[in-house]
Design a protein around this motif. Sequence first.
Motif, short mmCIF file in Angstrom:
data_model
loop_
_atom_site.label_atom_id
_atom_site.label_comp_id
_atom_site.label_asym_id
_atom_site.label_seq_id
_atom_site.Cartn_x
_atom_site.Cartn_y
_atom_site.Cartn_z
N ASP A 157 15.22 39.15 15.30
CA ASP A 157 14.58 39.99 14.26
C ASP A 157 14.45 39.19 12.96
O ASP A 157 15.22 38.26 12.71
N VAL A 158 13.50 39.59 12.15
CA VAL A 158 13.26 38.90 10.89
C VAL A 158 14.08 39.52 9.76
O VAL A 158 14.30 38.91 8.73
N LEU A 159 14.57 40.75 9.98
CA LEU A 159 15.34 41.43 8.93
C LEU A 159 16.54 40.58 8.50
O LEU A 159 16.77 40.36 7.32
N ASP A 160 17.29 40.11 9.48
CA ASP A 160 18.49 39.35 9.16
C ASP A 160 18.15 38.00 8.51
O ASP A 160 18.92 37.49 7.70
N VAL A 161 16.98 37.44 8.88
CA VAL A 161 16.59 36.15 8.32
C VAL A 161 16.38 36.24 6.80
O VAL A 161 16.62 35.28 6.07
N MET A 162 15.96 37.42 6.35
CA MET A 162 15.73 37.58 4.90
C MET A 162 17.02 37.35 4.11
O MET A 162 17.02 36.69 3.07
N THR A 163 18.12 37.90 4.60
CA THR A 163 19.40 37.69 3.92
C THR A 163 19.78 36.22 3.92
O THR A 163 20.26 35.67 2.92
N GLU A 197 7.98 28.63 -4.95
CA GLU A 197 7.58 28.59 -6.36
C GLU A 197 6.37 27.71 -6.58
O GLU A 197 5.56 27.97 -7.46
N ASN A 198 6.26 26.65 -5.79
CA ASN A 198 5.12 25.74 -5.93
C ASN A 198 3.88 26.25 -5.23
O ASN A 198 2.86 25.57 -5.16
N GLY A 199 3.96 27.44 -4.66
CA GLY A 199 2.77 28.06 -4.09
C GLY A 199 2.41 27.60 -2.70
O GLY A 199 1.28 27.77 -2.25
N LEU A 200 3.37 27.03 -1.96
CA LEU A 200 3.09 26.67 -0.58
C LEU A 200 3.09 27.93 0.29
O LEU A 200 3.69 28.95 -0.08
N ASP A 201 2.42 27.86 1.43
CA ASP A 201 2.32 29.02 2.32
C ASP A 201 3.52 29.05 3.24
O ASP A 201 3.61 28.33 4.23
N LEU A 202 4.44 29.96 2.92
CA LEU A 202 5.75 29.96 3.55
C LEU A 202 6.04 31.34 4.16
O LEU A 202 5.85 32.35 3.49
N GLY A 203 6.50 31.35 5.41
CA GLY A 203 6.96 32.59 6.02
C GLY A 203 8.29 32.35 6.72
O GLY A 203 8.87 31.28 6.58
N LEU A 204 8.76 33.34 7.45
CA LEU A 204 10.09 33.24 8.06
C LEU A 204 10.02 33.18 9.57
O LEU A 204 9.14 33.79 10.21
N GLY A 205 10.97 32.45 10.16
CA GLY A 205 11.09 32.41 11.62
C GLY A 205 12.55 32.39 12.01
O GLY A 205 13.43 32.21 11.16
N THR A 206 12.79 32.57 13.29
CA THR A 206 14.18 32.53 13.76
C THR A 206 14.50 31.25 14.51
O THR A 206 15.67 30.90 14.66
N ASP A 207 13.47 30.57 15.03
CA ASP A 207 13.65 29.55 16.07
C ASP A 207 14.07 30.26 17.35
O ASP A 207 14.22 31.48 17.39
N GLY A 208 14.28 29.50 18.42
CA GLY A 208 14.53 30.10 19.73
C GLY A 208 15.88 30.80 19.80
O GLY A 208 16.77 30.55 18.98
N PRO A 209 16.03 31.68 20.79
CA PRO A 209 17.27 32.47 20.90
C PRO A 209 18.50 31.66 21.29
O PRO A 209 19.61 32.20 21.25
N MET A 210 18.37 30.39 21.64
CA MET A 210 19.57 29.56 21.81
C MET A 210 20.02 28.98 20.47
O MET A 210 21.13 28.50 20.33
N SER A 211 19.12 29.01 19.48
CA SER A 211 19.46 28.47 18.16
C SER A 211 19.83 29.57 17.18
O SER A 211 20.58 29.35 16.25
N SER A 212 19.25 30.76 17.38
CA SER A 212 19.38 31.80 16.37
C SER A 212 19.96 33.08 16.97
O SER A 212 20.34 33.98 16.25
N ASN A 213 19.97 33.18 18.28
CA ASN A 213 20.45 34.35 19.01
C ASN A 213 19.61 35.60 18.74
O ASN A 213 18.85 36.02 19.60
N GLN A 214 19.75 36.19 17.56
CA GLN A 214 18.90 37.35 17.27
C GLN A 214 17.48 36.90 16.92
O GLN A 214 17.28 35.81 16.41
#
Length: 471
Positions: free
Chosen positions: A343-349, A324-341
């Motif tokens: 894909d970015v689709l699941d991160v959106m949820t 909302e404050n206009g910072l430049d923000l995107g999505l990541g998963t971190d490594g597969p030992m932290s996030s396993n999957q």
Amino acid sequence: MARRPAIARLLAAAAGLLALAPAGAAERADLIVSNALVLTMDGSGTVLEPGVVVVRGDSIAAVGGPELLARYEADTVLDAGGDIAMPGMINLHNHLPMVAFRGLGENGVADRLFRFFFPLEKALLSRELIRTASRQAAIELALSGVTLVADMYYHEDEVARSVAEVGIRGVLGETVIGFPVVDAPEPFGGLAYAERFIAEWKGHPLVTPAVAPHAPYTVPPEWLLRSKALAEREGVPVLIHMAEFAHERELIAERIGAFPAGASVVRYLEDIGFLSDALLAAHVIYVDAEDQQILKRRDVGIAHNPKANGRGNTGMSPAWEMFENGLDLGLGTDGPMSSNQMDVLDVMTHAAAVARFLGGDATRFTPRELLYLATVGGARALDREDELGSLEVGKKADLVIVDAHAPNVQPVYDPYASVALGAYPENVRTTIVNGRLVVRDRVLLTVDMDAHWREWTALTGRVAEFAKTLE
Ligand SMILES: [Zn+2]
């Protein structure tokens, strides 16, 4: 990174207009996606149904309705059959080679970092493991519709080789850290390695080499600033983990030396002169309003990893406020030992769930805003929104086709919701990167899978043997 003027895009658009061929003479293109529901993700939220995307070389030559089919011809015309075409997704934070260790130490091990991560890395990391595991990870990413991944690890030149072989983009940061590691026997030897890596890979069409000081609690100011200076000299990004832990200030005080009283991690990094527009910071959980203003002023890109942060119990980022404050923000998963999957689709949820829970407000992050984070937001965090992130004339041809007929995607009343909240990675049918077909109808076209499978199973066999000694 300094923002590039949009001139290149304007020129390309002008050229597109000038080149409107007289009736009867079709213009040559290389690839046409027809009969798609196109989510352009452009500034005005253009949705085309049916829509057509025309690719010439590595770029988008035209986006519009079926009338484009009369204006352009190409050897490859993909009939999307009503499926959803959208920009390729951007995964802003990962450690690709750690896919070799995915699934180990998952059964309630309290000291997983010390009992699994470090012993595994110490015993098994090699150039060969990093190359093969990165290829495995890049295959998974391409099949899930990720067209750009930002990575931080060791032997990043091997990661680069594999990412380029699979055919997706990488912003790949060679790690600088204050103890001996697999590719640097001297503490902070990663900086010299990064210098060689950048010299070798700068200018590659898919790979952007970068330098990655690991975190403020493992790298003292001197080496943070030397990393920044290298990046400035070479015009490449800096990647770091930042404000990831509630006790990060104590960690810095303990390991690096005195931490200024009253400061936050962000203000500490600002005071030493480290923050800049070249920086892509992962996590950014423990930030107050003042920190956010500093990050905005310095144009720091932020990789939001809600799924990994939840799984690792590190905290919940105020991503909605930053957005909302206009910072430049995107999505990541971190490594597969932290996030396993990966894909970015699941991160959106997960991004929606965290923001809604924190704010007690179920309207935070609409599906369109989530898809924005996964595409344009990622491009903006890398200061590359002039060439990536949306389907617009003159931008790079990075796009994916999502199966709109899949049971879990149906019905498609609101295509943003169908994708952002409904789609699985295996619903991605086709992935195009830099104008090249990398995945077509779920088949990866770029890698000899039999040869890869032999290398991968040999590697995982060795890991499995060693892992027995850790239980
Ligand atoms: Zn990480």
